[in-house]
Design an enzyme around this catalytic site. Structure first.
Site, PDB file in Angstrom:
ATOM      1  N   HIS A   1       0.792  -1.233   0.000  1.00 37.23           N
ATOM      2  CA  HIS A   1       0.000   0.000   0.000  1.00 37.23           C
ATOM      3  C   HIS A   1       0.814   1.267   0.000  1.00 37.23           C
ATOM      4  O   HIS A   1       0.254   2.358   0.012  1.00 37.23           O
ATOM      5  CB  HIS A   1      -0.916   0.048   1.225  1.00 37.23           C
ATOM      6  CG  HIS A   1      -2.107  -0.832   1.124  1.00 37.23           C
ATOM      7  ND1 HIS A   1      -3.268  -0.434   0.513  1.00 37.23           N
ATOM      8  CD2 HIS A   1      -2.321  -2.098   1.541  1.00 37.23           C
ATOM      9  CE1 HIS A   1      -4.155  -1.413   0.573  1.00 37.23           C
ATOM     10  NE2 HIS A   1      -3.597  -2.447   1.192  1.00 37.23           N
TER      11      HIS A   1
ATOM     12  N   LYS B   1      -9.744  13.811   3.866  1.00 38.69           N
ATOM     13  CA  LYS B   1      -8.848  12.654   3.900  1.00 38.69           C
ATOM     14  C   LYS B   1      -7.876  12.878   5.043  1.00 38.69           C
ATOM     15  O   LYS B   1      -7.852  13.954   5.636  1.00 38.69           O
ATOM     16  CB  LYS B   1      -8.092  12.510   2.577  1.00 38.69           C
ATOM     17  CG  LYS B   1      -7.448  13.818   2.094  1.00 38.69           C
ATOM     18  CD  LYS B   1      -6.776  13.661   0.735  1.00 38.69           C
ATOM     19  CE  LYS B   1      -7.737  13.578  -0.428  1.00 38.69           C
ATOM     20  NZ  LYS B   1      -7.570  12.405  -1.244  1.00 38.69           N
ATOM     21  N   ARG B   2      -7.054  11.871   5.366  1.00 45.47           N
ATOM     22  CA  ARG B   2      -6.033  12.081   6.380  1.00 45.47           C
ATOM     23  C   ARG B   2      -5.183  13.297   6.018  1.00 45.47           C
ATOM     24  O   ARG B   2      -4.959  13.583   4.841  1.00 45.47           O
ATOM     25  CB  ARG B   2      -5.142  10.836   6.503  1.00 45.47           C
ATOM     26  CG  ARG B   2      -5.829   9.652   7.156  1.00 45.47           C
ATOM     27  CD  ARG B   2      -6.301   9.986   8.547  1.00 45.47           C
ATOM     28  NE  ARG B   2      -5.191  10.188   9.439  1.00 45.47           N
ATOM     29  CZ  ARG B   2      -4.850   9.366  10.426  1.00 45.47           C
ATOM     30  NH1 ARG B   2      -5.558   8.295  10.664  1.00 45.47           N
ATOM     31  NH2 ARG B   2      -3.817   9.630  11.199  1.00 45.47           N
TER      32      ARG B   2
ATOM     33  N   LYS C   1      -0.362  14.567   0.687  1.00 48.17           N
ATOM     34  CA  LYS C   1      -1.708  14.785   0.147  1.00 48.17           C
ATOM     35  C   LYS C   1      -1.948  16.264  -0.181  1.00 48.17           C
ATOM     36  O   LYS C   1      -2.914  16.621  -0.822  1.00 48.17           O
ATOM     37  CB  LYS C   1      -2.758  14.273   1.125  1.00 48.17           C
ATOM     38  CG  LYS C   1      -2.789  12.729   1.222  1.00 48.17           C
ATOM     39  CD  LYS C   1      -3.819  12.258   2.250  1.00 48.17           C
ATOM     40  CE  LYS C   1      -3.863  10.763   2.450  1.00 48.17           C
ATOM     41  NZ  LYS C   1      -4.635  10.025   1.434  1.00 48.17           N
TER      42      LYS C   1
ATOM     43  N   THR D   1      -9.028   6.166  -2.611  1.00 51.85           N
ATOM     44  CA  THR D   1     -10.353   5.597  -2.878  1.00 51.85           C
ATOM     45  C   THR D   1     -11.427   6.667  -2.761  1.00 51.85           C
ATOM     46  O   THR D   1     -12.492   6.521  -3.347  1.00 51.85           O
ATOM     47  CB  THR D   1     -10.682   4.448  -1.899  1.00 51.85           C
ATOM     48  OG1 THR D   1     -10.369   4.864  -0.566  1.00 51.85           O
ATOM     49  CG2 THR D   1      -9.910   3.192  -2.254  1.00 51.85           C
TER      50      THR D   1
ATOM     51  N   LYS E   1     -15.102   7.558  -4.802  1.00 52.12           N
ATOM     52  CA  LYS E   1     -16.401   7.843  -4.183  1.00 52.12           C
ATOM     53  C   LYS E   1     -16.968   9.156  -4.722  1.00 52.12           C
ATOM     54  O   LYS E   1     -18.162   9.264  -4.999  1.00 52.12           O
ATOM     55  CB  LYS E   1     -16.256   7.956  -2.662  1.00 52.12           C
ATOM     56  CG  LYS E   1     -15.722   6.716  -1.962  1.00 52.12           C
ATOM     57  CD  LYS E   1     -15.332   7.056  -0.507  1.00 52.12           C
ATOM     58  CE  LYS E   1     -14.475   5.976   0.125  1.00 52.12           C
ATOM     59  NZ  LYS E   1     -13.820   6.431   1.379  1.00 52.12           N
TER      60      LYS E   1
END
Ligand SMILES: *Cc1c(COP(=O)(O)O)cnc(C)c1O
Length: 821
Positions: free
Chosen positions: A360, A552-553, A558, A660, A664
């Site tokens: 991952h 998100k985290r 990110k 992911t 969505k």
């Protein structure tokens, strides 16, 4: 399974009677004394009855049919709530709503009382939950194995914009979905020593642990869509072998008498933050071994009650979700060799043929490794086994005439450079017949980076399985308005075969009447989110504004910082030019930072500082609002995602393995602004690049720049007035007048050591955001693209992902064809 698909299995009246029965006999209340939580519990238990009937059928069926079983080992399952999911898959959602209505109870109120099962950090844990649901839907006979954390992920509380972690107490009022199986328990050992017994040439190793705990099983049934099948999620709780040392207690040592119990209990106490660098805690290794050992003992016992050991790979497939369960390689070897007298070479053959591993992350700091000294102390027999595997592995390479010292070092299980450590990624790779990445780009990079040398030696092992999400939760449950629209236009069959049927929406994208309906659907979802924001934060949102969302985290890669720089630049632009007719925007953030990740926590504080300043500036006249919603979790995601117009997927290219939430959002018809990273790449192929806003450097470009060491952005910043002014404002304390230097070091870092290419991508990001506004001003164009995003998202169903795992890795055939129902 034979039950007709869409007939509710029980009428409203019977279901109502069942709820009342549960209320009386399970919670001990009646209509007059019941509080809302009692109603929640009675409804959940009524639904559970229906699941149990199917559960037993499913178990019998699997035994009879001699199907191969899949075991999904994961340290995280980010499940969220189960009431609506279960009722909906049972076909009883409307029935339950009506039954409660008759009783004067508001279903919407009681569903909110269920706590989120937050047994995961983010994407990895949520993937495991989506996979469990898809496997039940497709009729793959599967068990999930993990830990029943008493306290899941922490609850995030924002105080003055800073994150504080509070303990999550999801089990406080019990959990109606789980069954304690006290009779299913195993001993798991730690420490001690290894003794050699027997004569020369025929010696065996006996591990004598000096510390043991018991693993107790808790089972949660997982029901598939249309009640197709019911699988089991088995979570382990740790308990001391002896709860109380009575002699010590009687001798007056009341605390010492329970010390052993407290220590044993601590193994299943809390979920560790996965993305904390250096999760070096011994307890974490104990957790990993604890759940792996209990799970392998359990599944071997089940296998042996039907088949001989040599048939293990024919009847059992074990998937390791990341390296957290990688110790399974050594534990399965130990069980086979030490406990079941299998000869070493045969044991190795069985192990490799049974195990497979999903990678991952490529981030070097997130690749697990354990100090040899810790392993020797905690798992001495496993350390021996790992040494032996390593020696045989290196010998085999020498036998293939491979002597390159650098190569041998790279593929060794033992890292020699920074103190001796066991590389769990290499252990998982060697002990598995399949190693998969989670998006095409990630799998490619895996071949080129972390497993470059191992891939050269075993070129057939690495394969790709792009992630997916379950549409039952992320469309039907999260977005009933859109689901209703789909059913109205495409018919009920869209629910059973969305991967095919969603495509039929493409034709509707051309019809202006439908586009208006679609817009109205989104408007309703935005109004619901606006109500929540008003209630939680007291901020009024204009639902006609673009809802621009990044949830998100919080992680530097990110790049929430890039988004925040855009907020600031936009703020300055609007203030500088109030006469321009700006497109109104609401920037929405949510996400947790790992408790020990200071930089991520500072980013949360910055977001809140920027929000406060912007929201209180009257010159903006509501053209820009910024909100940070606390405690992001699955239930909050279900409200935010259907209300998003724009989905921010802006990680530094090459760093997000898949993502992911990007899927969505697209499924819910948000347009994506994003980099060519993770599964965004495949989204752009499926959906069409012209219906997304793709910007920024590619993974190759990022790589080149890193290797050239070009991380000082001073020159670039000097050439971009907009970027310079945004950075200056933050650095100078415009958003932190109470502490003007709060962000000085942060900005300094962006300027001189821009590891995540925030500055380097800023101008491209700004340009892409301008394009977003241009698009938004043309509603026909925007909504046509939005509808096409949904129509073309079918491939990102986790049903598709699971079918690929089943065919390529596990070699099992789902018992239900995808279109059945
Ligand atoms: C889907 C999901 C994630 C993963 O989000 P990414 O943007 O892919 O990192 C994390 N947390 C929750 C609650 C989710 O539902």
């Amino acid at each position: 399974m034979s039950q007709p698909a869409d007939q509710p299995s029980e009428g409203v009246e019977a279901f109502r009677a069942r709820i009342l029965d549960k209320l009386k006999y399970a919670t001990g209340k009646d209509i007059t004394s019941a509080c809302p939580h009692d109603w929640f519990e009675a409804t959940a238990l009524a639904a559970r009855d229906h699941i149990i009937d199917r559960w037993e059928d499913a178990a019998l069926q699997i035994d009879r049919s001699e199907e191969k079983r899949v075991y999904y080992l994961s340290l995280e399952f980010l499940i969220g709530r189960l009431l609506v999911d279960n009722l909906s898959n049972l076909g009883l959602l409307d029935t339950a709503r009506a039954a409660l209505h008759d009783l004067g109870v508001d279903f919407e109120e009681i569903r909110e009382l269920e706590p989120d099962a937050a047994l995961g950090n983010g994407g990895l844990g949520r993937l495991a939950a989506c996979f469990m649901e898809s496997m039940a839907t497709l009729g793959v006979a599967a068990h999930g194995y993990g830990i029943r954390y008493e306290h899941g992920l922490f609850r995030q509380v924002l105080i003055d914009g800073w994150q504080h972690e509070h303990t999550e107490t999801w089990l406080e009022f019990g959990n109606p979905w789980e069954f304690e199986r006290s009779e299913v328990s195993y001993t798991v050992g730690f420490g001690g020593s290894v003794m050699s017994t027997g004569d020369n040439g025929n010696s065996r190793q006996v591990w004598l642990p000096n510390d043991t705990v018991r693993a107790i099983a808790y089972d949660t049934p997982i029901i598939g869509w249309r009640r197709h099948s019911v699988n089991t999620l088995r979570l382990w709780r740790s308990r001391a072998e002896r709860y109380l040392q009575l002699e010590r207690f009687n001798a007056g040592d009341h605390l010492g008498a329970v010390a052993e119990a407290v220590k044993a209990d601590s193994i299943s106490r809390v979920l560790y933050p996965a993305d904390v660098t250096e999760a070096g805690q011994e307890l974490r290794l104990r957790q990993e071994y604890f759940f792996v050992s209990a799970s392998l003992q359990d599944l071997l016992g089940r296998h042996l009650s039907h088949y001989p050991l040599e048939r293990l790979p024919d009847m059992v497939a074990i998937q390791l979700n990341d390296t957290h369960p990688a110790i399974a390689v050594a534990e399965l070897m130990r069980l086979l060799v030490d406990e079941h007298d299998v000869e070493w070479a045969e044991a190795w053959r069985l192990t490799v043929a049974t195990l497979s591993y999903t990678n991952h992350t490529l981030l070097p700091e997130a690749l697990e490794s354990w100090p040899v000294s810790l392993m020797e102390r905690l798992l001495p027999r496993h350390m021996q086994i790992i040494y032996l595997i390593n020696a045989e592995h290196i010998d085999a390479l020498r036998a293939r005439d491979i002597h390159d010292f650098g190569l041998l070092r790279a593929v060794s299980l033992i890292e020699e450079d920074q103190g001796r450590r066991v590389r769990m990624g290499n252990l998982a790779f060697l002990g598995s017949h399949s190693i998969n990445g989670v998006s095409a780009l990630h799998t490619d990079l895996m071949r080129q980076t972390v497993f470059r040398e191992l891939h050269g030696l075993y070129p057939e092992r690495i394969n790709n399985k792009t992630n997916g999400v379950t549409f039952r939760r992320w469309l039907y449950q999260a977005n009933p308005a859109l689901t209703g629209l789909l059913v109205e236009r495409l018919g009920e069959s869209v629910l059973d075969a969305p991967e095919q049927r969603l495509r039929d929406l493409e034709a509707w994208a051309e019809k202006s009447g439908f586009r208006k309906q679609f817009m109205a659907m989104r408007q309703g979802n935005k109004a619901a989110l606006a109500r929540l924001v008003k209630e939680w934060l007291g901020i009024n949102l204009d639902t006609r504004a673009i809802f621009d969302v990044q949830v998100k985290r919080i992680h530097e890669y990110k790049r929430q910082l890039l988004n925040l720089l855009h907020c600031v630049a936009l703020y300055q632009a609007i203030r500088n030019d109030p006469t321009v007719d700006w497109v109104p925007r609401v920037k929405i953030f949510a996400g947790k930072a790992a408790a020990s990740y200071y930089q991520a926590k500072l980013i949360i504080k910055l977001a809140n500082d920027i929000a406060r300043t912007i929201n209180n500036d009257p010159t903006l006249r509501g053209q820009l609002k910024v909100v940070f919603l606390p405690n992001y979790n699955v239930s909050l995601a279900e409200i935010i995602i259907p209300a998003a117009d724009l989905s921010e997927q802006i990680s530094t290219a090459g760093m997000e393995a898949s993502g992911t939430s990007n899927m969505k959002f697209a499924l819910n018809a948000a347009l994506t602004i994003g980099t060519l990273d993770g599964a965004n790449v495949e989204m752009s192929e499926q959906i069409g690049r012209e219906h997304m806003f793709i910007f920024g450097m590619t993974a190759d470009e990022v790589n080149l720049r890193r290797h050239a060491g070009e991380l000082d952005m001073s020159g670039l910043i000097a050439g971009s007035e907009r970027l310079r002014e945004a950075l200056e404002a933050i650095r100078g304390g415009v958003f932190s007048p109470d502490e003007p230097h709060r962000y000085a070091a942060l900005i300094q870092g962006l300027q001189h050591q821009d590891t995540f290419m925030v500055c380097a991508d800023f101008d491209a990001y700004w340009a892409a955001q301008l394009q977003v506004e241009e698009y938004w001003r043309q509603p026909d164009r925007w909504w046509r693209s939005a509808i096409l995003n949904c129509a073309r998202a079918g491939w990102f169903s986790s049903d598709r992902t699971i079918r690929e795992y089943a065919a390529d890795i596990w070699k099992v055939s789902p018992s239900l064809p995808p279109e059945q129902g």
